[in-house]
Design a protein around this motif. Structure first.
Motif, PDB file in Angstrom:
ATOM      1  N   VAL A   1       0.860  -1.179   0.000  1.00 13.97           N
ATOM      2  CA  VAL A   1       0.000   0.000   0.000  1.00 13.97           C
ATOM      3  C   VAL A   1       0.897   1.229   0.000  1.00 13.97           C
ATOM      4  O   VAL A   1       1.858   1.310   0.774  1.00 13.97           O
ATOM      5  CB  VAL A   1      -0.933   0.039   1.236  1.00 13.97           C
ATOM      6  CG1 VAL A   1      -1.751   1.329   1.248  1.00 13.97           C
ATOM      7  CG2 VAL A   1      -1.847  -1.165   1.266  1.00 13.97           C
ATOM      8  N   LEU A   2       0.618   2.198  -0.902  1.00 13.82           N
ATOM      9  CA  LEU A   2       1.377   3.441  -0.906  1.00 13.82           C
ATOM     10  C   LEU A   2       1.034   4.260   0.335  1.00 13.82           C
ATOM     11  O   LEU A   2       0.028   4.026   1.005  1.00 13.82           O
ATOM     12  CB  LEU A   2       1.043   4.256  -2.162  1.00 13.82           C
ATOM     13  CG  LEU A   2       1.565   3.701  -3.496  1.00 13.82           C
ATOM     14  CD1 LEU A   2       1.027   4.546  -4.649  1.00 13.82           C
ATOM     15  CD2 LEU A   2       3.082   3.682  -3.526  1.00 13.82           C
ATOM     16  N   SER A   3       1.883   5.248   0.634  1.00 12.86           N
ATOM     17  CA  SER A   3       1.631   6.103   1.796  1.00 12.86           C
ATOM     18  C   SER A   3       0.300   6.834   1.670  1.00 12.86           C
ATOM     19  O   SER A   3      -0.306   7.215   2.663  1.00 12.86           O
ATOM     20  CB  SER A   3       2.772   7.121   1.950  1.00 12.86           C
ATOM     21  OG  SER A   3       2.901   7.901   0.774  1.00 12.86           O
ATOM     22  N   SER A   4      -0.168   7.007   0.427  1.00 11.00           N
ATOM     23  CA  SER A   4      -1.454   7.662   0.200  1.00 11.00           C
ATOM     24  C   SER A   4      -2.635   6.730   0.460  1.00 11.00           C
ATOM     25  O   SER A   4      -3.783   7.152   0.406  1.00 11.00           O
ATOM     26  CB  SER A   4      -1.522   8.180  -1.243  1.00 11.00           C
ATOM     27  OG  SER A   4      -1.342   7.111  -2.150  1.00 11.00           O
ATOM     28  N   GLY A   5      -2.342   5.438   0.729  1.00  9.49           N
ATOM     29  CA  GLY A   5      -3.407   4.472   0.987  1.00  9.49           C
ATOM     30  C   GLY A   5      -3.831   3.679  -0.232  1.00  9.49           C
ATOM     31  O   GLY A   5      -4.729   2.832  -0.142  1.00  9.49           O
ATOM     32  N   ILE A   6      -3.204   3.926  -1.383  1.00 11.47           N
ATOM     33  CA  ILE A   6      -3.560   3.218  -2.617  1.00 11.47           C
ATOM     34  C   ILE A   6      -2.968   1.811  -2.578  1.00 11.47           C
ATOM     35  O   ILE A   6      -1.755   1.657  -2.412  1.00 11.47           O
ATOM     36  CB  ILE A   6      -3.037   3.988  -3.850  1.00 11.47           C
ATOM     37  CG1 ILE A   6      -3.721   5.352  -3.941  1.00 11.47           C
ATOM     38  CG2 ILE A   6      -3.278   3.187  -5.125  1.00 11.47           C
ATOM     39  CD1 ILE A   6      -3.152   6.247  -5.014  1.00 11.47           C
ATOM     40  N   PRO A   7      -3.782   0.759  -2.727  1.00 10.40           N
ATOM     41  CA  PRO A   7      -3.253  -0.610  -2.694  1.00 10.40           C
ATOM     42  C   PRO A   7      -2.454  -0.935  -3.961  1.00 10.40           C
ATOM     43  O   PRO A   7      -2.806  -0.492  -5.063  1.00 10.40           O
ATOM     44  CB  PRO A   7      -4.509  -1.479  -2.591  1.00 10.40           C
ATOM     45  CG  PRO A   7      -5.596  -0.633  -3.177  1.00 10.40           C
ATOM     46  CD  PRO A   7      -5.252   0.787  -2.857  1.00 10.40           C
ATOM     47  N   ILE A   8      -1.388  -1.717  -3.810  1.00  9.94           N
ATOM     48  CA  ILE A   8      -0.523  -2.088  -4.934  1.00  9.94           C
ATOM     49  C   ILE A   8      -0.555  -3.608  -5.056  1.00  9.94           C
ATOM     50  O   ILE A   8       0.365  -4.310  -4.638  1.00  9.94           O
ATOM     51  CB  ILE A   8       0.927  -1.609  -4.707  1.00  9.94           C
ATOM     52  CG1 ILE A   8       0.968  -0.208  -4.120  1.00  9.94           C
ATOM     53  CG2 ILE A   8       1.725  -1.650  -6.013  1.00  9.94           C
ATOM     54  CD1 ILE A   8       2.346   0.216  -3.668  1.00  9.94           C
ATOM     55  N   ALA A   9      -1.606  -4.135  -5.674  1.00 11.74           N
ATOM     56  CA  ALA A   9      -1.714  -5.589  -5.822  1.00 11.74           C
ATOM     57  C   ALA A   9      -0.577  -6.148  -6.658  1.00 11.74           C
ATOM     58  O   ALA A   9      -0.099  -7.261  -6.420  1.00 11.74           O
ATOM     59  CB  ALA A   9      -3.059  -5.945  -6.454  1.00 11.74           C
ATOM     60  N   ILE A  10      -0.097  -5.375  -7.621  1.00 12.11           N
ATOM     61  CA  ILE A  10       0.957  -5.843  -8.521  1.00 12.11           C
ATOM     62  C   ILE A  10       2.251  -6.139  -7.771  1.00 12.11           C
ATOM     63  O   ILE A  10       3.106  -6.890  -8.255  1.00 12.11           O
ATOM     64  CB  ILE A  10       1.190  -4.791  -9.639  1.00 12.11           C
ATOM     65  CG1 ILE A  10       1.941  -5.408 -10.812  1.00 12.11           C
ATOM     66  CG2 ILE A  10       1.896  -3.563  -9.102  1.00 12.11           C
ATOM     67  CD1 ILE A  10       2.031  -4.477 -12.004  1.00 12.11           C
ATOM     68  N   ARG A  11       2.376  -5.577  -6.580  1.00 13.46           N
ATOM     69  CA  ARG A  11       3.574  -5.800  -5.765  1.00 13.46           C
ATOM     70  C   ARG A  11       3.801  -7.288  -5.496  1.00 13.46           C
ATOM     71  O   ARG A  11       4.942  -7.739  -5.373  1.00 13.46           O
ATOM     72  CB  ARG A  11       3.427  -5.009  -4.456  1.00 13.46           C
ATOM     73  CG  ARG A  11       4.321  -5.398  -3.312  1.00 13.46           C
ATOM     74  CD  ARG A  11       5.794  -5.160  -3.588  1.00 13.46           C
ATOM     75  NE  ARG A  11       6.614  -5.722  -2.533  1.00 13.46           N
ATOM     76  CZ  ARG A  11       6.951  -6.996  -2.436  1.00 13.46           C
ATOM     77  NH1 ARG A  11       6.547  -7.870  -3.331  1.00 13.46           N
ATOM     78  NH2 ARG A  11       7.720  -7.414  -1.452  1.00 13.46           N
ATOM     79  N   ASP A  12       2.735  -8.082  -5.433  1.00 18.52           N
ATOM     80  CA  ASP A  12       2.862  -9.516  -5.165  1.00 18.52           C
ATOM     81  C   ASP A  12       3.176 -10.332  -6.416  1.00 18.52           C
ATOM     82  O   ASP A  12       3.384 -11.548  -6.324  1.00 18.52           O
ATOM     83  CB  ASP A  12       1.571 -10.045  -4.531  1.00 18.52           C
ATOM     84  CG  ASP A  12       1.330  -9.470  -3.146  1.00 18.52           C
ATOM     85  OD1 ASP A  12       2.316  -9.187  -2.441  1.00 18.52           O
ATOM     86  OD2 ASP A  12       0.147  -9.292  -2.777  1.00 18.52           O
ATOM     87  N   GLU A  13       3.187  -9.680  -7.574  1.00 18.83           N
ATOM     88  CA  GLU A  13       3.405 -10.391  -8.835  1.00 18.83           C
ATOM     89  C   GLU A  13       4.831 -10.256  -9.354  1.00 18.83           C
ATOM     90  O   GLU A  13       5.297 -11.103 -10.113  1.00 18.83           O
ATOM     91  CB  GLU A  13       2.419  -9.870  -9.904  1.00 18.83           C
ATOM     92  CG  GLU A  13       0.972  -9.927  -9.478  1.00 18.83           C
ATOM     93  CD  GLU A  13       0.552 -11.332  -9.072  1.00 18.83           C
ATOM     94  OE1 GLU A  13       0.772 -12.261  -9.866  1.00 18.83           O
ATOM     95  OE2 GLU A  13       0.007 -11.487  -7.962  1.00 18.83           O
ATOM     96  N   ILE A  14       5.505  -9.201  -8.994  1.00 17.92           N
ATOM     97  CA  ILE A  14       6.858  -8.939  -9.500  1.00 17.92           C
ATOM     98  C   ILE A  14       7.787  -8.672  -8.322  1.00 17.92           C
ATOM     99  O   ILE A  14       7.334  -8.346  -7.220  1.00 17.92           O
ATOM    100  CB  ILE A  14       6.881  -7.730 -10.465  1.00 17.92           C
ATOM    101  CG1 ILE A  14       6.339  -6.468  -9.766  1.00 17.92           C
ATOM    102  CG2 ILE A  14       6.075  -8.041 -11.729  1.00 17.92           C
ATOM    103  CD1 ILE A  14       6.425  -5.202 -10.598  1.00 17.92           C
TER     104      ILE A  14
END
Length: 263
Positions: free
Chosen positions: A137-150
């Motif tokens: 999750v970015l500091s702004s609260g935006i989730p980063i699902a792609i983080r688990d893929e790469i």
């Protein structure tokens, strides 16, 4: 890291000579919306089926809307077929509504050494950490699902805060150490977080236009990525990206214009 390959999540199914279906994965999203390079790669997969040439050389996409994950359609039109290149138009639609418009040039990538490359940046990459970049999750609260893929390994921790240079340098790997190819390199030029993170915190930075050039077939292994912001103003930022393979060859480069809201 996921074991589902990039080739699988960007795969297309041919429905007619020029029409394809694609299932946009929710795993390759930021803030619930698919990554722009991922969308361009899916269009390019369809273009390689229609084209008489095998390799993506150049691709430029305009993002009209940000589609939700799930079923989508791709339409491809051949504009010209020549001896050394095929030019095509690709369109990604969701429920019949255009989401991404792209122009692509396909040809055959050679293996010769560059004749001249003094205009290419020569970054000094520092040592990469043993563990990849962590937050989902970015500091702004935006989730980063792609983080688990790469896997992304920055040579300078983002937690250290902005340096003011507007530059990110990282090692990038696909799921299961899948080798990069000309199509997945279209994702590589848009894979890192916005380089504006090295200038000032911001919310979502949606891509408005992305242009990518593929310069060579990459050697197996992760790629090194240099991502730079150049000018931030009027709610927009332009960025450039250069990608080198494990052998040190420049294999892709890109530029993009994106929206941004600072503060």
């Amino acid at each position: 890291m996921s074991t589902t390959t990039f080739a699988a999540v960007s795969a297309v199914k041919q429905r007619s000579d020029t029409e394809f279906s694609v299932d946009l994965s929710p795993a390759w999203t930021i803030g619930g919306r698919p990554n722009g390079g991922y969308l361009l790669a899916a269009i390019a997969r369809a273009a390689t089926v229609v084209s008489g040439h095998p390799d993506v050389l150049a691709a430029s996409a305009h993002y009209l809307r940000s589609p939700e994950p799930g079923p989508a359609e791709i339409e491809v039109e051949v504009l010209r077929t020549g001896r050394t290149a095929t030019q095509l138009r690709g369109r990604l639609l969701k429920d019949g509504v255009p989401q991404v418009e792209a122009l692509l040039t396909l040809g055959v990538l050679g293996e010769a050494e560059p004749f001249w490359q003094d205009g290419v940046p020569q970054p000094k990459f520092g040592p990469f950490p043993e563990e990849p970049w962590g937050p989902d999750v970015l500091s702004s609260g935006i989730p980063i699902a792609i983080r688990d893929e790469i896997d992304v390994y920055f040579d300078r921790p983002l937690a250290d805060g902005p340096s003011g240079r507007g530059e990110l340098r990282a090692l990038l790997a696909l799921p299961g150490d899948e080798p990069f190819d000309p199509v997945s390199l279209l994702f590589a030029v848009d894979a890192l977080p916005p380089a504006t993170l090295d200038v000032a915190p911001s919310g979502w930075v949606p891509t408005l236009e992305l242009t990518a050039y593929v310069r060579a077939h990459p050697a197996p292994g992760p790629v090194r990525v240099l991502h730079r912001a150049h000018l931030i103003g009027d709610g927009r930022v332009d960025e450039s990206c250069h990608v080198w393979d494990s052998a040190g060859t420049l294999v892709a480069q890109g530029t993009q214009l994106a929206g941004i809201r600072i503060g």
